[in-house]
Write a protein that holds these residues in place. Structure first.
Motif, mmCIF file in Angstrom:
data_model
loop_
_atom_site.group_PDB
_atom_site.id
_atom_site.type_symbol
_atom_site.label_atom_id
_atom_site.label_comp_id
_atom_site.label_asym_id
_atom_site.label_seq_id
_atom_site.Cartn_x
_atom_site.Cartn_y
_atom_site.Cartn_z
ATOM 1 N N ILE A 376 12.735 -19.276 7.568
ATOM 2 C CA ILE A 376 11.567 -18.645 6.955
ATOM 3 C C ILE A 376 10.421 -18.564 7.955
ATOM 4 C CG2 ILE A 376 9.816 -18.910 5.164
ATOM 5 C CD1 ILE A 376 11.944 -20.147 3.395
ATOM 6 N N ALA A 377 10.234 -19.611 8.747
ATOM 7 C CA ALA A 377 9.149 -19.621 9.734
ATOM 8 C C ALA A 377 9.313 -18.477 10.729
ATOM 9 C CB ALA A 377 9.112 -20.962 10.461
ATOM 10 N N ASP A 378 10.557 -18.227 11.177
ATOM 11 C CA ASP A 378 10.799 -17.123 12.123
ATOM 12 C C ASP A 378 10.443 -15.777 11.494
ATOM 13 O OD1 ASP A 378 11.690 -18.897 14.011
ATOM 14 O OD2 ASP A 378 13.827 -18.603 13.571
ATOM 15 N N THR A 379 10.819 -15.599 10.218
ATOM 16 C CA THR A 379 10.530 -14.335 9.529
ATOM 17 C C THR A 379 9.034 -14.120 9.380
ATOM 18 O OG1 THR A 379 12.607 -14.463 8.303
ATOM 19 C CG2 THR A 379 10.901 -13.032 7.414
ATOM 20 N N VAL A 380 8.331 -15.147 8.926
ATOM 21 C CA VAL A 380 6.885 -15.030 8.721
ATOM 22 C C VAL A 380 6.176 -14.824 10.053
ATOM 23 C CG1 VAL A 380 4.818 -16.236 7.917
ATOM 24 C CG2 VAL A 380 6.948 -16.389 6.609
ATOM 25 N N ARG A 381 6.618 -15.552 11.080
ATOM 26 C CA ARG A 381 6.000 -15.420 12.398
ATOM 27 C C ARG A 381 6.131 -13.985 12.923
ATOM 28 N NH1 ARG A 381 8.958 -18.716 14.707
ATOM 29 N NH2 ARG A 381 7.697 -20.597 14.311
ATOM 30 N N GLU A 382 7.325 -13.391 12.773
ATOM 31 C CA GLU A 382 7.542 -12.023 13.252
ATOM 32 C C GLU A 382 6.687 -11.032 12.470
ATOM 33 O OE1 GLU A 382 8.974 -8.734 15.329
ATOM 34 O OE2 GLU A 382 8.893 -10.877 15.781
ATOM 35 N N GLU A 383 6.574 -11.232 11.160
ATOM 36 C CA GLU A 383 5.741 -10.342 10.353
ATOM 37 C C GLU A 383 4.276 -10.443 10.777
ATOM 38 O OE1 GLU A 383 6.430 -11.386 6.332
ATOM 39 O OE2 GLU A 383 8.399 -10.421 6.219
ATOM 40 N N LYS A 384 3.811 -11.669 11.006
ATOM 41 C CA LYS A 384 2.416 -11.851 11.409
ATOM 42 C C LYS A 384 2.164 -11.261 12.793
ATOM 43 C CE LYS A 384 0.185 -15.600 10.356
ATOM 44 N NZ LYS A 384 -0.236 -17.013 10.255
ATOM 45 N N ARG A 385 3.166 -11.386 13.690
ATOM 46 C CA ARG A 385 3.014 -10.813 15.036
ATOM 47 C C ARG A 385 2.891 -9.290 14.970
ATOM 48 N NH1 ARG A 385 5.394 -7.950 18.459
ATOM 49 N NH2 ARG A 385 7.160 -7.652 17.057
ATOM 50 N N THR A 386 3.796 -8.667 14.208
ATOM 51 C CA THR A 386 3.777 -7.204 14.088
ATOM 52 C C THR A 386 2.479 -6.734 13.454
ATOM 53 O OG1 THR A 386 6.191 -7.187 13.851
ATOM 54 C CG2 THR A 386 5.001 -5.224 13.144
ATOM 55 N N ARG A 387 2.043 -7.456 12.415
ATOM 56 C CA ARG A 387 0.812 -7.079 11.722
ATOM 57 C C ARG A 387 -0.406 -7.274 12.624
ATOM 58 N NH1 ARG A 387 2.071 -9.395 7.425
ATOM 59 N NH2 ARG A 387 1.058 -11.419 7.768
ATOM 60 N N ALA A 388 -0.408 -8.351 13.398
ATOM 61 C CA ALA A 388 -1.537 -8.611 14.294
ATOM 62 C C ALA A 388 -1.633 -7.548 15.380
ATOM 63 C CB ALA A 388 -1.397 -10.000 14.919
ATOM 64 N N LEU A 389 -0.477 -7.124 15.905
ATOM 65 C CA LEU A 389 -0.477 -6.100 16.950
ATOM 66 C C LEU A 389 -0.960 -4.762 16.387
ATOM 67 C CD1 LEU A 389 0.183 -5.758 19.927
ATOM 68 C CD2 LEU A 389 2.515 -5.126 19.300
ATOM 69 N N ALA A 390 -0.548 -4.457 15.159
ATOM 70 C CA ALA A 390 -1.022 -3.226 14.511
ATOM 71 C C ALA A 390 -2.525 -3.296 14.267
ATOM 72 C CB ALA A 390 -0.270 -3.001 13.206
ATOM 73 N N ARG A 462 8.287 0.562 18.577
ATOM 74 C CA ARG A 462 7.852 0.157 17.238
ATOM 75 C C ARG A 462 7.647 -1.350 17.139
ATOM 76 N NH1 ARG A 462 7.358 2.596 12.524
ATOM 77 N NH2 ARG A 462 7.592 1.431 10.599
ATOM 78 N N GLY A 463 6.415 -1.720 16.814
ATOM 79 C CA GLY A 463 6.089 -3.122 16.610
ATOM 80 C C GLY A 463 6.045 -3.945 17.878
ATOM 81 N N GLU A 464 6.189 -3.287 19.065
ATOM 82 C CA GLU A 464 6.260 -4.051 20.308
ATOM 83 C C GLU A 464 5.208 -3.627 21.332
ATOM 84 O OE1 GLU A 464 8.170 -6.594 20.900
ATOM 85 O OE2 GLU A 464 9.394 -6.502 19.093
ATOM 86 N N THR A 465 5.066 -2.327 21.561
ATOM 87 C CA THR A 465 4.204 -1.837 22.631
ATOM 88 C C THR A 465 3.369 -0.657 22.151
ATOM 89 O OG1 THR A 465 5.907 -2.447 24.248
ATOM 90 C CG2 THR A 465 4.121 -1.037 25.027
ATOM 91 N N TYR A 466 2.074 -0.684 22.493
ATOM 92 C CA TYR A 466 1.159 0.404 22.165
ATOM 93 C C TYR A 466 0.572 0.971 23.456
ATOM 94 C CZ TYR A 466 1.220 -0.730 17.181
ATOM 95 O OH TYR A 466 1.598 -0.940 15.876
ATOM 96 N N LEU A 467 0.132 2.223 23.366
ATOM 97 C CA LEU A 467 -0.421 2.928 24.519
ATOM 98 C C LEU A 467 -1.780 3.500 24.142
ATOM 99 C CD1 LEU A 467 0.280 4.252 27.407
ATOM 100 C CD2 LEU A 467 0.925 6.258 26.068
ATOM 101 N N VAL A 468 -2.768 3.292 25.018
ATOM 102 C CA VAL A 468 -4.057 3.974 24.910
ATOM 103 C C VAL A 468 -4.119 4.949 26.075
ATOM 104 C CG1 VAL A 468 -6.538 3.688 24.617
ATOM 105 C CG2 VAL A 468 -5.013 1.797 24.095
ATOM 106 N N PHE A 469 -4.339 6.231 25.788
ATOM 107 C CA PHE A 469 -4.291 7.214 26.877
ATOM 108 C C PHE A 469 -5.315 8.314 26.656
ATOM 109 C CE2 PHE A 469 -1.625 8.679 23.513
ATOM 110 C CZ PHE A 469 -1.600 10.059 23.561
ATOM 111 N N GLU A 470 -5.658 8.984 27.752
ATOM 112 C CA GLU A 470 -6.580 10.114 27.706
ATOM 113 C C GLU A 470 -6.262 11.056 28.857
ATOM 114 O OE1 GLU A 470 -10.596 8.902 28.274
ATOM 115 O OE2 GLU A 470 -10.256 8.129 30.296
ATOM 116 N N VAL A 471 -6.692 12.282 28.709
ATOM 117 C CA VAL A 471 -6.557 13.278 29.783
ATOM 118 C C VAL A 471 -7.879 13.325 30.525
ATOM 119 C CG1 VAL A 471 -6.166 15.701 30.307
ATOM 120 C CG2 VAL A 471 -4.881 14.609 28.477
ATOM 121 N N THR A 472 -7.835 13.128 31.846
ATOM 122 C CA THR A 472 -9.081 13.094 32.623
ATOM 123 C C THR A 472 -9.362 14.406 33.337
ATOM 124 O OG1 THR A 472 -7.931 12.186 34.557
ATOM 125 C CG2 THR A 472 -8.871 10.624 32.990
#
Length: 645
Positions: A376-390, A462-472
């Motif tokens: 259960i701890a692994d499941t909750v930890r993964e959910e909290k990680r994904t939610r925190a990253l979002a 999904r749930g792992e890596t996000y990108l911030v980008f712009e055209v200069t």
């Protein structure tokens, strides 16, 4: 480059239906301010590019139609620019189809054809883009899809109405087209036709001048061929990524969270039981009891079933709920109350009376919290990680909405900013063989729709890596100054001059062939090192076997020539000239019952139907009447390529 666009409009569907960009096609192309048409007559003045009957086509509609058609072509070739699209005939194709759309609608109205609101509603309901999560038509999804495309309900309905009218008119014209048997046999006979001859090639490079052109020659060549030197649009992208490192440490589950999750999923951890069994189903309770008694007396269930004309079925590891769902609650109760190896009391379902032997009982004891705490701890930890990253992504989006720059966000989050080299829409680094960083792949299409210095956030993994980008920096597609590409223009000039000389040489070779010289000797007389002659001895059937490969143009030309003739053919991109010498044509035999005749008749029927449709539209054009305003058309063309009026 425009193969997709042209083949689409020349297809059976294109000829019969897409004059009006039917249904979903209308939605995809967004061709449309059709609701603003009016009756003005004539094309003098204003911004009318054409008048079809009593309706006008405005320059704004032509401009939007061309832009959206280009978007469709870019799905096949992301780097094509508007000037290239127009130079290769795309603008003229769009205008022609737009006029045909109005022609069909006007002809339909004049002849009493209608497409009512109920029919249009039914068409809208079939478009997948307008369906909700349950798979049914959703008014909300419909409105959102239209808003995303910049369309109104009236525009979509008018386009669909035009498409339905096109179906009513063009469909019957091609329906049931049949190629006569005799004509089909003649065409099928061509399949066995054999052609013998030779093909020679005169490369432009072999005839190209060695000197350098004068400044006047080079400038004139550059001005006449500006479209050949257009550079694609390039964009420089700045980006930063963030992942688990951007998350605070508060993702470790607490004891209360673990206990709450255990209670939430307590059914998952409760004691459970599955049973495997063998059963047969008989129509009456009397028969079921008789069979049960025989098995209890020592007979085999399988043997008893065979003797009675039935067959047994085995079920593995089934729960009580599954049995109740598949059969009935009574059958489930009987099976789960019987001991292992015994025959359960017969019970009834909708199929009949079940005679069941319990083969195995698999019991899983309840698992206490202490036993499943780690799981259960692994499941909750993964959910909290994904939610925190979002949440981090959402916070960054809020900062951007408040006016923060990419540099501000990167500094606040402690993440590094990277800058690309100029990129083209297909992901290439301009002028090299390198490609854009892999992390930008999912966001590249969006980057080529953004304005400068307007950062966005995208989820890359999904749930792992996000990108911030712009055209200069955006560098639009354009022809660079001659000074920047002098070497390239010089090489093109030399190749063009060589092509002209090679064409003259090809004319001399053909003249020698007509005087009775062989192709090899005629080429040798040029006193230039040329490739060896390729001798050809093929049937059309041989060509058909190459269906997975493109037939070379000179070979295709040979199969369209008359016996004893020679022709020249330009190679692509001014690379040279082919000389095709056809010496002999021999006709193969064709029996009356040859299956090729039936195949030819079937395939030519669709071609004949397309021809009927084309002729019908041409006749409608003449009856409805079309006036074109060439000045307005040229103005739209110049505006689209960025030329000043």
């Amino acid at each position: 480059m425009l193969t997709f666009f042209r083949s689409f409009f020349k297809s059976k569907i294109g000829l019969g239906l897409t004059f009006a960009f039917l249904g979903l096609i209308a939605f995809a192309f967004a061709s449309a301010d059709v609701s603003s048409t009016g009756m003005f007559g004539g094309v003098a003045g204003g911004n009318r590019v054409a008048v079809v009957g009593d309706e006008r086509i405005d320059s704004a509609e032509l401009s939007r139609s061309t832009s959206n058609a280009l978007d469709r072509v870019r799905q096949e070739d992301p780097t094509i620019s508007m000037p290239e699209f127009i130079a290769q005939g795309g603008f003229d194709e769009v205008l022609s189809q737009l006029i045909d759309r109005y022609v069909i609608s006007a002809f339909a109205r004049d002849n009493g054809l209608r497409a009512g609101d109920n029919l249009i509603n039914s068409e809208i309901r079939t478009i997948g883009a307008f369906r909700g999560a349950d798979g049914n038509f959703s008014e909300t999804a419909y409105r959102q899809a239209l808003a995303a495309q910049g369309l109104t309900d009236a525009q979509v309905r008018n386009d669909i109405r035009s498409g339905l009218l096109a179906q009513q008119i063009a469909g019957p014209s091609a329906f049931g087209a049949v190629m006569p048997q005799a004509l089909a046999r003649r065409y099928a006979g061509l399949f066995r036709e054999r052609r013998e001859g030779a093909i020679g090639f005169l490369p432009s490079a072999a005839f190209a001048p060695e000197g350098v052109p004068s400044s006047e020659q080079l400038q004139a060549f550059y001005e006449a061929n500006r479209a050949d030197f257009i550079r694609p649009e390039r964009r420089i992208v700045r980006y930063a990524t963030f992942d688990n490192d951007a998350i605070a440490d508060e993702i470790e589950p607490t004891e209360n969270e673990i206990a709450a999750r255990y209670q939430q999923d307590r059914a998952q951890y409760a004691a459970s039981e599955t049973r495997s069994y063998t059963q047969l189903i008989v129509p009456t309770q009397q028969a079921a009891n008789a069979l049960r008694e025989r098995v209890q007396g020592g007979a085999s269930l399988d043997a008893v079933a065979r003797e009675a004309g039935f067959s047994t079925v085995q079920q593995e590891a089934v729960t009580r709920a599954e049995v109740a769902s598949d059969a009935s609650s009574a059958v489930a109760d009987a099976i789960f109350s019987a001991a292992r190896g015994s025959i359960a009391v017969p019970a009834r379902s909708a199929l009949g009376w079940h005679v069941v032997r319990v083969d195995a009982v698999n019991s899983t004891p309840a698992r206490p919290l202490a036993q499943v705490r780690g799981e259960i701890a692994d499941t909750v930890r993964e959910e909290k990680r994904t939610r925190a990253l979002a949440n981090v992504a959402a916070e960054i989006e809020e900062r951007i909405d408040e006016g923060a720059t990419l540099a501000d966000v990167a500094r606040e989050r402690g993440i590094a900013v990277e800058t690309t080299q100029p990129l083209t829409a297909n992901g290439q680094v301009y002028g090299t063989d390198e490609t854009a960083p892999e992390i930008l792949g999912p966001a590249l299409a969006t980057a080529f729709q953004m304005e400068e210095s307007e950062p966005q956030v995208a989820e890359i993994e999904r749930g792992e890596t996000y990108l911030v980008f712009e055209v200069t920096r955006i560098t639009g597609a354009a022809t660079p100054p001659l000074a920047e590409i002098r070497d390239q223009v010089t090489a093109a000039w030399r190749l063009t001059q060589g092509s002209q000389a090679a064409r003259a040489a090809a004319d001399r070779v053909i003249k020698r062939l007509r005087e009775g010289t062989s192709l090899a000797a005629a080429l040798q007389a040029e006193d230039v090192a040329l490739p060896a002659v390729e001798n050809i001895n093929l049937t059309r059937e041989d060509l058909a076997r190459q269906q997975d490969r493109r037939i070379p143009p000179p070979l295709a030309l040979m199969f369209s020539m008359a016996q004893g003739t020679a022709k020249k053919l330009a190679a692509a991109r001014d690379l040279g000239w082919f000389v095709v010498d056809l010496e002999e044509i021999s006709v193969g035999t064709m029996e009356a019952d040859d299956p090729l005749i039936g195949q030819a008749r079937e395939q030519l029927a669709s071609t004949l139907g397309q021809e009927y449709t084309e002729q019908l539209v041409a006749a409608m054009r003449g009856e409805v009447g079309i006036e074109r305003n060439e000045d307005a058309i040229d103005a739209v063309r110049r505006q689209l390529v960025g030329e000043r009026q």
